[in-house]
Design a protein around this motif. Structure first.
Motif, PDB file in Angstrom:
ATOM      1  N   TRP A 224      59.960  94.894  61.737  1.00 31.29           N
ATOM      2  CA  TRP A 224      61.402  95.668  61.710  1.00 31.29           C
ATOM      3  C   TRP A 224      60.966  96.900  62.910  1.00 31.29           C
ATOM      4  CZ3 TRP A 224      63.386  97.522  56.691  1.00 31.29           C
ATOM      5  CH2 TRP A 224      63.748  96.493  55.631  1.00 31.29           C
ATOM      6  N   TRP A 229      65.350 102.410  64.141  1.00 29.30           N
ATOM      7  CA  TRP A 229      66.161 102.637  62.829  1.00 29.30           C
ATOM      8  C   TRP A 229      66.010 104.038  62.405  1.00 29.30           C
ATOM      9  CZ3 TRP A 229      64.832 103.284  57.674  1.00 29.30           C
ATOM     10  CH2 TRP A 229      63.609 102.908  57.280  1.00 29.30           C
ATOM     11  N   LEU A 244      73.358 102.190  57.842  1.00 29.17           N
ATOM     12  CA  LEU A 244      71.891 102.158  58.103  1.00 29.17           C
ATOM     13  C   LEU A 244      71.452 100.566  57.964  1.00 29.17           C
ATOM     14  CD1 LEU A 244      69.149 103.378  58.775  1.00 29.17           C
ATOM     15  CD2 LEU A 244      69.356 104.010  56.218  1.00 29.17           C
ATOM     16  N   ILE A 247      72.026  98.625  61.150  1.00 34.71           N
ATOM     17  CA  ILE A 247      71.100  99.108  62.179  1.00 34.71           C
ATOM     18  C   ILE A 247      69.774  98.474  62.083  1.00 34.71           C
ATOM     19  CG2 ILE A 247      70.056 101.141  63.306  1.00 34.71           C
ATOM     20  CD1 ILE A 247      72.541 102.405  62.466  1.00 34.71           C
ATOM     21  N   ILE A 248      69.339  98.471  60.796  1.00 31.58           N
ATOM     22  CA  ILE A 248      67.945  97.874  60.604  1.00 31.58           C
ATOM     23  C   ILE A 248      67.971  96.372  61.110  1.00 31.58           C
ATOM     24  CG2 ILE A 248      66.478  97.199  58.781  1.00 31.58           C
ATOM     25  CD1 ILE A 248      67.123  99.730  57.190  1.00 31.58           C
ATOM     26  N   THR A 251      68.626  95.891  65.119  1.00 34.19           N
ATOM     27  CA  THR A 251      67.526  96.409  65.806  1.00 34.19           C
ATOM     28  C   THR A 251      66.310  95.571  65.548  1.00 34.19           C
ATOM     29  OG1 THR A 251      66.772  97.957  64.106  1.00 34.19           O
ATOM     30  CG2 THR A 251      68.212  98.969  65.821  1.00 34.19           C
TER      31      THR A 251
END
Length: 731
Positions: A224, A229, A244, A247-248, A251
């Motif tokens: 990750w 994030w 969220l 977005i994790i 990204t």
């Protein structure tokens, strides 16, 4: 100032003026009316050999520390599990707890050495976080190797790579927090680890978080993107947990593209509130599968063939077995043989998987399920311990002979009762259902692509024993059950069907395909090798592949070149024909052993055993049918502890490669194939993996047949004499 202008105000007057000013400021600045909500990220950082050998945990920690977070966002980190740490003064001899806040990393505790793969350690960390760092929004991240539903997560290198099982994870959370689908203690529970996006994992953390983020495939070592994030969260702490999670995922894939590791990458965002319905539909489908299998045991072979043809993750002799297969791919392939409930499961899966990302070599649905590719009793026993005993797992036990009839019936009766209770639970009513005439959509746009269509109904034939359950499920998807559109006791009307299934339950007899050993292979009219088994002999077979071998007369050896599935397969008539063209795969013109690990309509995946700079690895190679070319995805080390290694190593100029084949003596009937090192060479500027002419020589071709209990048999050998580019077959 003149006396005439001087006025004395009463205290009450000034108080009134002050309230007016405050109200005016609150109107202008509503964001300041309340303190910003707090966020806490709890990071269970088990370094393992990924940190010892590569510094991978320290690299992610460094990435996190580059993020500038506001005071209302903190990250609480527990480190351990590695024999060596590469940065920030972290001790390998202790469990340490750190907090990243205000741009600095603060050590809060140094504890005696303990096993990160033990539930007590996880429970202790959860309790520490709850007591000292509770927040309005909480995120929990597991970091390390992952092994899917069977293997668990967080392999502690200091304790023989012991890992947390799914049951240990759920028990640990339950000892500190109260599970609640409506008010879970965490916004997200995430797994920065391989293979953990499974239905069983989602079930284990259901009630403790609103969402789960995890990968179905192996994760590359870049993992990750913590700065990206957490930085996005720091810039907007008002964002929703779903945003969220998206977005994790996004990204992560961006980071994989930058690192060149995106080909096999997957990551999913799962709405855990939808897991009860997903489990219900999986069990309904499983009950249907048991019913079909008890009526016609050839279903087991159809089930196995579709599992092996579906996208699955690390299931081969050369790589090992996770026994994880993509849920959506498997059920889509089973729709014809399981027509009653397949559509309901796919609808529920589309609702549960809110967002998923993947690279060009994968097409996942977002969650994996168990299929016993290896037929191993240990893996099945581990699945029985996960806490999610499903109808399909019972079917697998019957398939392999690991469950007797009484045990299977007891499990099926409990599953039927669970379905009844779940259908009576208000939690199944669609969350946030829109008023009649309006459509509800998740954050960020339209309904998920696989969401339930309007008017979704089961078969209209009321004589269908499954119709009551279908009616109830349709009503649940349409949000009408509470309005009386389906009978409240619909599940009770299904009892005769469930009872009929239970009454017919019996384990599949122990299969014996020894009669297929040395089965005759003929040379067809087109000069091809032909295996003609007939429809009855393939009744329990789920796989037919072939081996190609050559003679090493100088050393008196038979050398296997590899295992593939490039053939014409007519399962209905039990006829298989080879498609060998006198060419085989080579790396920079050096022949390699290659074994097919997964095949679908678009591409084949292969594992190629080599030594890379003296270290035993498997090259991961994909053949793209449309482009008619191979692509090397990277190399992955073999791990002595049967752990799936996260690091994907790119080949580069100057690397030393030693090819590895399987060989055995020609005249020793009792010998087994052993690995044999062959050519050693150094990679140059151009790295080419392509089929090459094998040249003149004598080769052997034979078929391998495997049944649904993982028994295998080898056919007779066909000899292929290649001379001047022409291949001549002989029996």
């Amino acid at each position: 100032m003149s006396a005439s202008r001087l006025r004395i105000r009463s205290p009450g007057h000034w108080t009134a003026r002050l309230w007016l000013v405050c109200a005016f400021l609150l109107f202008l600045c509503p964001a300041r009316a309340h303190a910003a909500e707090t966020w806490a990220i709890y990071w269970y950082l088990c370094g393992s050999d990924l940190e010892t050998d590569f510094g991978a945990a320290s690299a992610d920690l460094e990435e996190l520390l580059s993020a500038r977070l506001p005071d209302n966002v903190s990250v609480v980190i527990q480190t351990g599990g590695a024999r060596k740490w590469h940065g920030y003064g972290i001790s390998a001899g202790n469990i340490e707890r750190h907090v990243y806040r205000g741009g600095r990393l603060h050590k809060e505790a140094s504890l005696p050495q303990a096993n990160m793969g033990d539930a007590e350690n996880l429970t202790s960390f959860l309790a520490f976080c709850k007591e000292n760092h509770s927040a309005d929004h909480q995120v929990f991240i597991f970091w390390d190797h992952g092994g899917g539903s069977i293997g668990g997560v967080a392999n502690d290198q200091n304790f023989s790579f012991d890992a947390l099982s799914l049951k240990e994870i759920r028990d640990s959370f339950a000892r500190v927090y109260t599970a609640s689908v409506e008010r879970p203690p965490f916004d997200i529970i995430g797994f920065d680890a391989c293979l953990m996006a499974t239905l069983d994992t989602a079930g284990a953390v259901n009630g403790f978080a609103r969402y789960m983020v995890a990968s179905q495939e192996m994760e590359p070592a870049n993992g990750w993107r913590y700065a990206a994030w957490t930085g996005a969260l720091g810039a907007d702490t008002s964002m929703s947990p779903e945003k969220l999670g998206r977005i994790i995922c996004d990204t992560y894939l961006d980071g994989c593209r930058q690192a060149g590791t995106e080909d096999n990458a997957t990551l999913s965002l799962v709405d855990l509130g939808k897991i009860p319905l997903l489990n219900l539909t999986w069990n309904a489908l499983g009950l249907e599968a048991v019913s079909v299998a008890m009526d016609n045991e050839s279903f087991y072979a159809a089930y196995g063939r579709q599992a092996k043809a579906s996208e699955n993750y690390v299931n081969s002799r050369v790589e090992g077995y996770t026994n994880m297969v993509d849920a959506g791919a498997l059920v889509r392939r089973l729709k014809k043989v399981l027509p009653e409930f397949a559509k309901y499961f796919l609808d529920a899966l589309g609702e549960a998987v809110v967002h998923e990302v993947h690279g060009p070599c994968r097409s996942p649905s977002g969650l994996s399920v168990y299929y016993p590719f290896d037929g191993d009793s240990g893996g099945f026993a581990s699945m029985m311990q996960t806490g999610n005993i499903t109808a399909f797992l019972v079917l697998n036990g019957l398939q392999l002979g690991f469950l007797d009839a009484d045990s299977a019936v007891a499990h099926l009766e409990r599953i039927s009762a669970d379905i009844s209770r779940t259908l009576e639970d208000d939690a199944l009513a669609p969350e946030g259902a829109a008023p009649e005439g309006q459509s509800a959509a998740p954050e960020g746009g339209s309904r998920p692509p696989h969401g339930p269509p309007t008017g979704h109904q089961g078969p209209s034939d009321a004589q269908n024993p499954w119709f009551p359950l279908q009616s109830a499920l349709s009503a649940v998807f349409e949000g009408q059950r509470r309005e009386g559109q389906a009978p409240a006791n619909a599940i009770l009307l299904m009892e005769p069907a469930v009872n009929a299934v239970a009454a017919s339950v019996a384990p599949l007899r122990q299969l014996d395909i020894s009669s297929l050993e040395d089965f005759r292979v003929t040379v067809g009219d087109g000069g091809e090798a032909r295996l003609d088994l007939g429809p009855e002999r393939v009744r329990h077979l789920d796989s037919v592949q072939f081996y190609l071998a050559c003679f090493d007369l100088e050393d008196d050896l038979v050398v296997l070149l590899g295992k593939d599935a490039d053939m014409e397969a007519d399962w209905e008539n039990g006829v298989f024909k080879d498609n060998f063209q006198g060419r085989w795969a080579a790396l920079n013109e050096h022949l390699v052993y290659m074994e097919v690990t997964h095949q679908d309509e678009a591409r084949n995946h292969y594992a190629v055993p080599v030594k890379l700079n003296g270290v035993r690895c498997n090259l991961l190679v994909v053949y793209d049918f449309a482009k008619e070319e191979y692509r090397i995805l990277g190399a992955r080390r073999l791990h002595d502890e049967n752990i799936m290694d996260k690091a994907l190593i790119s080949l580069k100029k100057g690397d030393t490669i030693t090819t590895i084949f399987l060989a055995m003596p020609v005249d020793d009937d009792h010998a087994d194939f052993q690995e044999m090192e062959a050519d050693t060479f150094t990679l140059g500027e151009n790295i080419v993996f392509a089929d090459t002419d094998m040249g003149d020589g004598q080769f052997m071709f034979l078929f391998e047949m495997t049944d649904v209990q993982n028994n295998s048999a080898m056919s007779q050998i066909v000899t292929i004499e290649v001379k001047d580019g022409t291949a001549v077959y002989s029996e």
